[in-house]
Design an enzyme around this catalytic site. Structure first.
Site, PDB file in Angstrom:
ATOM      1  N   SER A 252       0.814  -1.209   0.000  1.00 42.79           N
ATOM      2  CA  SER A 252       0.000   0.000   0.000  1.00 42.79           C
ATOM      3  C   SER A 252       0.853   1.266   0.000  1.00 42.79           C
ATOM      4  O   SER A 252       1.834   1.380   0.734  1.00 42.79           O
ATOM      5  CB  SER A 252      -0.919   0.025   1.224  1.00 42.79           C
ATOM      6  OG  SER A 252      -1.642   1.239   1.280  1.00 42.79           O
ATOM      7  N   ARG A 253       0.453   2.223  -0.821  1.00 42.92           N
ATOM      8  CA  ARG A 253       1.119   3.523  -0.865  1.00 42.92           C
ATOM      9  C   ARG A 253       0.424   4.549   0.017  1.00 42.92           C
ATOM     10  O   ARG A 253       0.883   5.687   0.106  1.00 42.92           O
ATOM     11  CB  ARG A 253       1.150   4.046  -2.312  1.00 42.92           C
ATOM     12  CG  ARG A 253       1.758   3.079  -3.326  1.00 42.92           C
ATOM     13  CD  ARG A 253       3.228   2.820  -3.057  1.00 42.92           C
ATOM     14  NE  ARG A 253       3.812   1.977  -4.083  1.00 42.92           N
ATOM     15  CZ  ARG A 253       4.367   2.412  -5.214  1.00 42.92           C
ATOM     16  NH1 ARG A 253       4.395   3.714  -5.457  1.00 42.92           N
ATOM     17  NH2 ARG A 253       4.878   1.579  -6.082  1.00 42.92           N
TER      18      ARG A 253
ATOM     19  N   LYS B   7     -13.899  -3.350   1.159  1.00 51.06           N
ATOM     20  CA  LYS B   7     -14.729  -2.178   0.873  1.00 51.06           C
ATOM     21  C   LYS B   7     -16.217  -2.425   1.080  1.00 51.06           C
ATOM     22  O   LYS B   7     -16.949  -1.518   1.475  1.00 51.06           O
ATOM     23  CB  LYS B   7     -14.458  -1.673  -0.546  1.00 51.06           C
ATOM     24  CG  LYS B   7     -13.060  -1.082  -0.720  1.00 51.06           C
ATOM     25  CD  LYS B   7     -12.859  -0.502  -2.105  1.00 51.06           C
ATOM     26  CE  LYS B   7     -11.489   0.118  -2.251  1.00 51.06           C
ATOM     27  NZ  LYS B   7     -11.317   0.766  -3.575  1.00 51.06           N
TER      28      LYS B   7
ATOM     29  N   ASN C 294     -14.517   3.308   1.185  1.00 51.85           N
ATOM     30  CA  ASN C 294     -13.057   3.206   1.239  1.00 51.85           C
ATOM     31  C   ASN C 294     -12.493   4.075   2.357  1.00 51.85           C
ATOM     32  O   ASN C 294     -11.285   4.193   2.501  1.00 51.85           O
ATOM     33  CB  ASN C 294     -12.414   3.600  -0.101  1.00 51.85           C
ATOM     34  CG  ASN C 294     -12.391   5.095  -0.320  1.00 51.85           C
ATOM     35  OD1 ASN C 294     -13.319   5.811   0.100  1.00 51.85           O
ATOM     36  ND2 ASN C 294     -11.357   5.596  -0.974  1.00 51.85           N
TER      37      ASN C 294
ATOM     38  N   ASP D  36     -13.292   7.161  -3.589  1.00 47.21           N
ATOM     39  CA  ASP D  36     -12.777   6.653  -4.859  1.00 47.21           C
ATOM     40  C   ASP D  36     -13.377   7.401  -6.044  1.00 47.21           C
ATOM     41  O   ASP D  36     -12.716   7.607  -7.067  1.00 47.21           O
ATOM     42  CB  ASP D  36     -13.067   5.156  -5.012  1.00 47.21           C
ATOM     43  CG  ASP D  36     -12.124   4.278  -4.213  1.00 47.21           C
ATOM     44  OD1 ASP D  36     -11.012   4.744  -3.897  1.00 47.21           O
ATOM     45  OD2 ASP D  36     -12.499   3.135  -3.903  1.00 47.21           O
TER      46      ASP D  36
ATOM     47  N   GLY E 148     -14.276  -4.381 -16.123  1.00 49.01           N
ATOM     48  CA  GLY E 148     -14.460  -5.000 -14.819  1.00 49.01           C
ATOM     49  C   GLY E 148     -15.780  -4.592 -14.201  1.00 49.01           C
ATOM     50  O   GLY E 148     -16.429  -3.631 -14.649  1.00 49.01           O
TER      51      GLY E 148
ATOM     52  N   GLY F 148     -16.368  -5.011 -10.372  1.00 45.91           N
ATOM     53  CA  GLY F 148     -16.316  -5.125  -8.921  1.00 45.91           C
ATOM     54  C   GLY F 148     -16.519  -3.798  -8.208  1.00 45.91           C
ATOM     55  O   GLY F 148     -17.124  -2.863  -8.730  1.00 45.91           O
TER      56      GLY F 148
ATOM     57  N   TYR G 296      -1.642  -0.511 -10.597  1.00 45.67           N
ATOM     58  CA  TYR G 296      -0.432   0.282 -10.789  1.00 45.67           C
ATOM     59  C   TYR G 296       0.856  -0.478 -10.472  1.00 45.67           C
ATOM     60  O   TYR G 296       1.945   0.114 -10.480  1.00 45.67           O
ATOM     61  CB  TYR G 296      -0.495   1.556  -9.937  1.00 45.67           C
ATOM     62  CG  TYR G 296      -0.752   1.339  -8.462  1.00 45.67           C
ATOM     63  CD1 TYR G 296       0.277   0.984  -7.602  1.00 45.67           C
ATOM     64  CD2 TYR G 296      -2.023   1.500  -7.936  1.00 45.67           C
ATOM     65  CE1 TYR G 296       0.049   0.799  -6.257  1.00 45.67           C
ATOM     66  CE2 TYR G 296      -2.277   1.317  -6.588  1.00 45.67           C
ATOM     67  CZ  TYR G 296      -1.234   0.975  -5.751  1.00 45.67           C
ATOM     68  OH  TYR G 296      -1.468   0.784  -4.411  1.00 45.67           O
TER      69      TYR G 296
END
Length: 289
Positions: free
Chosen positions: A17-18, A69, A90, A108, A131, A133, A227
């Site tokens: 995680s960043r 989430k 989130n 988000d 996607g 989700g 990423y």
């Protein structure tokens, strides 16, 4: 300055995680004394964790990533903003205005919208979401905010994308659904595209996109939420066709900005200087406009 405040990011796995780097950089510049950590948790552990932090002093907020989430929603006291319509959060804010209430938010959506706007995109005309989700839920709300009247989904399983498709319909968007396999031609016609798939899951789509001739259309702006590793196969194919790619970390920066505003009440967290140091903390070019 209030001392002893705490915040953290929750998810599994969490080592990549960043969020800690982003939040710590912002708090240092803003002069906010907030300790920001991380917890590796799976859904079955949430009940005990939430019960514990409710009783611990100093907590101001939680950042929430996959796979939590949706799983965390039953453990908060109420939802606010986009979290209500998306049914996924989130962000959790510890609201002490009248006792203690854990309030779920979803930043988000703002993260996606601001990433596109900082890239010069003000309107989505023919968006494609790859996607179905939880991140796709935010993507649908984001393209709606960008003025889209329709959205095309490229999905592996229409059944598993039901919540995202349902949200699009509730927002008044015309919906088209297509399998990811064979979907590159539709993707190539998008002015705005958002890939919400996990790392490497869109590699085959990227290979298919690379195989299209230039006459099949030129992509404009793609946000790839995966990423790491970077560039993804999809991002490389998009760039190879002359399109503009937004690094998934850009979404992460702008959603973190909104979390910081919620955790601190500091509207100046949205300033260029704060965003710049956050970009620096994760190795992103400064993209402020």
């Amino acid at each position: 300055m209030t001392e002893g405040r705490r915040a953290a990011v929750l998810g599994h796995p969490i080592g990549h995680s960043r969020s800690p780097a982003l939040h710590r950089a912002a708090y240092a510049l803003l002069g906010e004394d907030i300790e920001y950590g991380s917890f590796d948790l799976v859904p079955d552990q949430l009940g005990d964790f939430v019960g514990r932090v409710r009783d611990e002093p100093g907590w101001c907020g939680l950042s929430v990533t996959m796979p939590l989430k949706s799983a965390l929603v039953p453990h908060v006291d109420r939802l606010a903003g986009h979290a209500i319509s998306l049914g996924a959060l989130n962000t959790v804010v510890f609201d002490r205005s009248d006792g203690l209430a854990l309030v779920g938010h979803n930043t988000d959506v703002a993260g996606i919208v601001e990433a596109f706007r900082h890239a010069g995109v003000e309107r989505a005309v023919s968006p494609v979401v790859v996607g179905g989700g939880n991140t796709a839920l935010a993507a649908v709300a984001a393209v709606s905010e960008l003025g889209a009247r329709s959205v095309r989904f490229l999905v592996r399983s229409p059944e598993r994308a039901g919540e995202s498709i349902g949200l699009a319909e509730r927002l008044g968007l015309e919906v088209a659904i297509e399998a990811i396999g064979g979907g590159a031609r539709s993707l190539a016609g998008a002015d705005v595209a958002i890939s919400t798939l996990p790392p490497r899951a869109a590699d085959a789509l990227g290979a298919e996109l690379s195989g299209l001739s230039a006459d099949d259309g030129g992509p404009r702006v793609l946000l790839d939420a995966a990423y790491d590793p970077w560039p993804s196969a999809l991002a490389a194919a998009w760039t190879g066709r002359g399109g503009n790619v937004l690094h998934g970390l850009e979404m992460l920066v702008y959603q973190a900005v909104e979390q910081i505003v919620l955790f601190t009440g500091r509207e100046d967290a949205r300033t260029r200087e704060v965003i710049d140091v956050m970009c620096d903390s994760v190795g992103l070019p400064r993209r402020t406009r």
